[in-house]
Design an enzyme around this catalytic site. Structure first.
Site, short mmCIF file in Angstrom:
data_model
loop_
_atom_site.label_atom_id
_atom_site.label_comp_id
_atom_site.label_asym_id
_atom_site.label_seq_id
_atom_site.Cartn_x
_atom_site.Cartn_y
_atom_site.Cartn_z
N ASP A 1 -45.44 61.03 27.97
CA ASP A 1 -46.21 62.27 28.45
C ASP A 1 -46.70 61.80 29.78
O ASP A 1 -47.39 60.86 29.96
CB ASP A 1 -47.23 62.51 27.30
CG ASP A 1 -48.20 63.68 27.80
OD1 ASP A 1 -47.72 64.78 27.76
OD2 ASP A 1 -49.49 63.57 27.89
N GLU B 1 -42.24 62.80 31.44
CA GLU B 1 -42.65 64.09 31.69
C GLU B 1 -43.39 63.72 33.21
O GLU B 1 -44.55 62.70 33.17
CB GLU B 1 -43.71 64.83 30.98
CG GLU B 1 -44.34 66.14 31.41
CD GLU B 1 -45.41 66.55 30.80
OE1 GLU B 1 -45.89 67.72 30.85
OE2 GLU B 1 -46.10 65.78 30.03
#
Length: 622
Positions: free
Chosen positions: A271, A307
C-alpha cells in the site's frame, strides 16, 4: 505438511517444550513478561523478568509456557502492551497476545508453485464484507465461484489487527496478527490452502507506510521505531533510515517473509509506497522484494504489486530476461481515472487531469501504462508527476475500473455501474479485460453489485468523532455538500450500519440485470484465457494508440510474444463517440471478440456507439 517462518521477534514455541519471548525496546528497562489467565479465570498474571541484551532485545524462555497462553509486556511505568509481533490477538489490539503453535495446521498444497504473472486476473476483496458472515471460513466457501468466473488471483485487503470490529484494514497496528474478527490463524491458512486447491493465487495487502491511529503502543516504549526527521500525516515516519533502523527494517522484511512462508501467500500488494520515507542506499521496498525473490521466490512464483501515486517506473524495471527487479506490477490509477471520466463525464478533483480528450488519455494508459510520465499535473498546481513507462511491458500494470479506494473514497461509496454510461462501460471493460495488462475486479463488480462500498471503521469515542467530522469537512469542499444538511447525509464511518450496507448480496448474481453482467464479465475472461494469455509470455515495451474522427474511435495495438517468442499483434478497436461510425478500417488478424461491430465490405465495418472489435494477428496470418 507444516510451515513456520523463523524470526527474531515475538513468541516462539520451542521443539523441546516451552516458549521463547523476545521484544525489542532498547531504551526501556526493566521489562516483565506477564502470562495471563484464560478467559473466565481470575488468577493474577504470572510475571517473568526479561533480560535486556546488547542488541536491544528483551528475552526470556518460559519452560512451562505453551501454545494458547495469553501474554503481554509490562513496562517500568506500568503500561501493559501486547506483542508488536503477535501472531494473534484474540481480544483486539488493546488485549493480550496469544502464543500460536505454527505447526498445528496441516497443509494440503505441497505441490503448489503459484502461477506466472501472465495468467493473473485479480479479484480484490475485503474479508469482512465479502460474505454476510465476514469470516475467513465464509470466504473459503465462495472460492469456487471466483475460479469458475475466470479469476486466477485473489488480492485480500489488509488483515493486520486493527482496533474495533470493522475496518478497511489500513489502520492495522499488529502487523503479524490476522484480525480476530475474521477468524483464527489456522482458518486464514485454510482459506489460502483452499484457494490453491482451486488454482487461485492469493496476495495480501500490507501497509508499511504507517501504523493506525489507535492501538499502536510502540510510540510509548520504543521511540526508536520512528524517525522524527521525517514527518507524515501520521506523525514521525517509520524509521527505515535513521539510527537503529536495521531492526525496524528487519521487522518489516520478516513480516513479508512471514506472510509468504508461514501462510503461503503468493505475494504482496504494498500500500501507498509513495508515503514511505526512506533515504537509505537501498529503499525498503527493494530490500523486501529482493529478499522475497532470493528466498521463497527461488522455488515458486512470488509477485509484488505496488501502489505508488508518484508513478515511479523505476520500481517496475525488468532485467535482461524480462523479470521484475522490484515490483511485479503497479496499480494503474491513471487508467482508472481516464476511464472514469470517459464513462461518467465527472471531472471534479483529480479527474480534471484527465478531462482533455479522455478517450486519448484512456488509450495512452492502455498502450503505455502511465498517463502521467513527467508532465505537469493541473490538479497538483503544475507539479510534474511520473516517470516514462514506455519501456515497460503492459504486464507491469494492474488495470481496473474500480477498487476499494475509488469506490469508498466517494461520499456514498457508489460503484461505477451506478454512475457511468452502461454502453461505454461495456466497451471499457472489453478494452481492459482483453488487454495485456493484469486486469483487476473489485468484489461484486463482476455482477454490478448494487451494494456500495463505504468507508467504515470502529474507533474509540474521541477518535471516532474526529474521523466522522473530518470526513464530512473533507467533502464540504464540493458544491454538492456545501450545506450542513447535505453533509449530514454522508454515512458515519463508525456506524455499524455503514459497514453492513457494504456487504455483498450474493443472491443478486442470480437476478437481472446482475446475472447479465456476470455473464458478460465471464465471457470476456474466457476469451482472455483462450486467446490472449497464451501470447503474454515475453512482453517487452509499450503499445501504440490513436484516436480517429472526432476522437471517439480508439485504436490500440500491442506487440506480443508467444511461447515460441514469435511476434503476435493484438488490436483493439472501440467506439467511445456519441454516434455510430461507418467505414472504419478493420484491423488485421482474426477476430477474437466482437460487440456491435458489423463488417460492411471492403475491409471496413460499422461500429456502433460502445462497439468493440478485438483481433489477433499471429505469424501464420501474415
Amino acid at each position: 505438511m507444516k510451515r513456520r517462518h523463523a524470526m527474531p521477534f515475538g513468541a516462539t514455541v520451542l521443539a523441546e517444550g516451552g516458549v521463547s519471548f523476545r521484544l525489542w525496546a532498547p531504551s526501556m528497562t526493566p521489562v516483565v513478561l506477564q502470562r495471563e489467565p484464560q478467559a473466565g479465570h481470575t488468577e493474577a498474571p504470572v510475571e517473568h523478568p526479561m533480560l535486556l541484551g546488547t542488541d536491544g532485545f528483551h528475552s526470556v524462555t518460559v519452560p512451562e509456557a505453551s501454545a494458547g497462553d495469553l501474554y503481554r509486556f509490562r513496562m517500568p511505568d506500568g503500561l501493559r502492551a501486547p506483542d508488536p509481533a503477535s501472531r494473534y490477538n484474540p481480544n483486539d489490539v488493546h488485549g493480550a497476545s496469544q502464543v500460536i503453535d505454527t505447526g498445528a495446521y496441516e497443509w494440503r498444497d505441497e505441490a503448489w508453485r503459484g502461477r506466472p504473472w501472465s495468467e493473473a486476473v485479480i479479484y480484490e476483496l475485503h474479508i469482512g464484507t465479502f460474505t454476510p458472515k465476514g469470516t475467513f471460513t465464509a470466504a473459503t466457501a465462495r472460492l469456487a465461484a471466483l475460479a469458475e468466473l475466470g479469476v486466477t488471483t485473489i488480492e485480500v485487503m489488509p488483515l493486520a489487527d486493527f482496533p474495533g470490529l470493522r475496518n478497511w484494514g489500513y489502520d492495522g497496528v499488529l502487523q503479524y496478527a490476522p484480525d480476530a474478527t475474521y477468524g483464527t490463524p489456522d482458518e486464514l491458512k485454510a482459506f489460502v490452502d483452499a484457494a490453491h486447491g482451486f488454482g487461485l493465487m492469493v496476495l495480501i495487502d500490507v501497509v508499511y507506510n504507517h501504523f493506525g491511529p489507535e492501538g499502536n503502543y510502540l510510540h510509548a516504549y520504543c521511540p526508536q521505531f520512528f524517525n522524527p526527521a521525517h514527518q507524515t500525516p501520521w506523525g514521525s515516519a517509520i524509521n527505515y533510515d535513521g539510527e537503529a533502523s536495521r531492526t525496524v527494517r528487519d521487522f518489516f522484511v520478516h513480516n513479508a517473509l512471514y506472510w509468504v512462508e508461514e501462510y503461503h501467500f503468493d505475494g504482496l500488494r504494498m500500500d501507498a509506497i509513495h508515503a514511505i520515507r526512506d533515504d537509505s542506499p537501498q529503499h525498503i521496498i527493494r530490500e523486501v522484494t529482493e529478499t522475497l525473490r532470493a528466498g521463497p521466490g527461488r522455488t515458486r512464483h512470488i509477485h509484488v504489486v505496488l501502489e505508488n501515486e508518484l508513478n515511479e517506473a523505476s520500481f517496475l524495471e525488468r532485467d535482461d530476461d524480462g523479470h521484475p527487479r522490484d515490483g511485479t506490477a503497479q496499480w494503474n490509477d491513471d487508467l482508472h481515472h481516464a476511464a472514469h471520466v470517459l464513462t461518467t463525464g465527472e471531472t471534479d478533483g483529480y479527474y480534471g487531469d484527465y478531462a482533455d480528450v479522455p478517450v486519448a488519455q484512456f488509450g495512452r494508459a492502455l498502450a503505455e501504462g502511465f498517463v502521467y510520465q513527467g508532465q505537469p499535473s493541473p490538479y497538483r498546481e503544475g507539479e510534474t508527476r511520473g516517470e516514462s513507462s514506455m519501456h515497460l511491458p503492459s504486464a507491469a500494470f494492474v488495470s481496473f475500473l474500480q477498487t476499494h479506494d475509488q469506490i469508498g473514497n466517494r461520499a456514498f461509496g457508489e460503484r461505477i455501474h451506478a454512475l457511468g454510461d452502461e454502453v461505454l462501460l461495456h466497451a471499457a471493460y472489453a478494452c481492459v479485460l482483453l488487454s495485456p495488462h493484469a486486469p483487476m475486479l473489485f468484489m461484486g463488480e463482476e455482477y454490478a453489485a448494487s451494494t456500495p462500498f463505504q468507508y467504515f471503521c470502529d474507533f474509540g469515542p474521541e477518535l471516532a468523532e474526529a474521523v466522522s467530522n473530518g470526513r464530512r469537512e473533507e467533502f464540504g469542499r464540493f458544491a454538492t455538500f456545501s450545506t450542513d444538511e447535505a453533509r449530514a447525509r454522508i454515512p458515519d464511518p463508525n456506524a455499524e450500519s455503514t459497514f453492513l450496507a457494504s456487504k455483498l448480496r450474493w443472491d443478486e448474481r442470480e437476478i437481472e440485470p446482475h446475472a447479465r453482467w456476470l455473464r458478460f464479465i465471464g465471457e470476456l475472461l474466457a476469451v482472455r484465457q483462450r486467446a490472449v494469455v497464451p501470447h503474454l509470455t515475453g512482453l517487452r515495451g509499450a503499445g501504440t494508440f490513436s484516436c480517429d474522427g472526432d476522437g471517439g474511435i480508439l485504436r490500440v495495438v500491442w506487440q506480443l510474444d508467444g511461447e515460441l517468442a514469435a511476434a503476435t499483434t493484438l488490436y483493439v478497436l472501440a467506439n467511445f463517440g456519441r454516434d455510430s461510425a461507418d467505414g472504419i478500417v478493420m484491423p488485421r488478424g482474426h477476430m477474437i471478440y466482437r460487440s456491435d461491430a458489423e463488417p460492411t465490405g471492403d475491409a471496413t465495418l460499422r461500429l456502433a456507439r460502445g462497439g468493440v472489435l478485438v483481433t489477433l494477428e499471429e505469424p501464420s496470418n501474415v
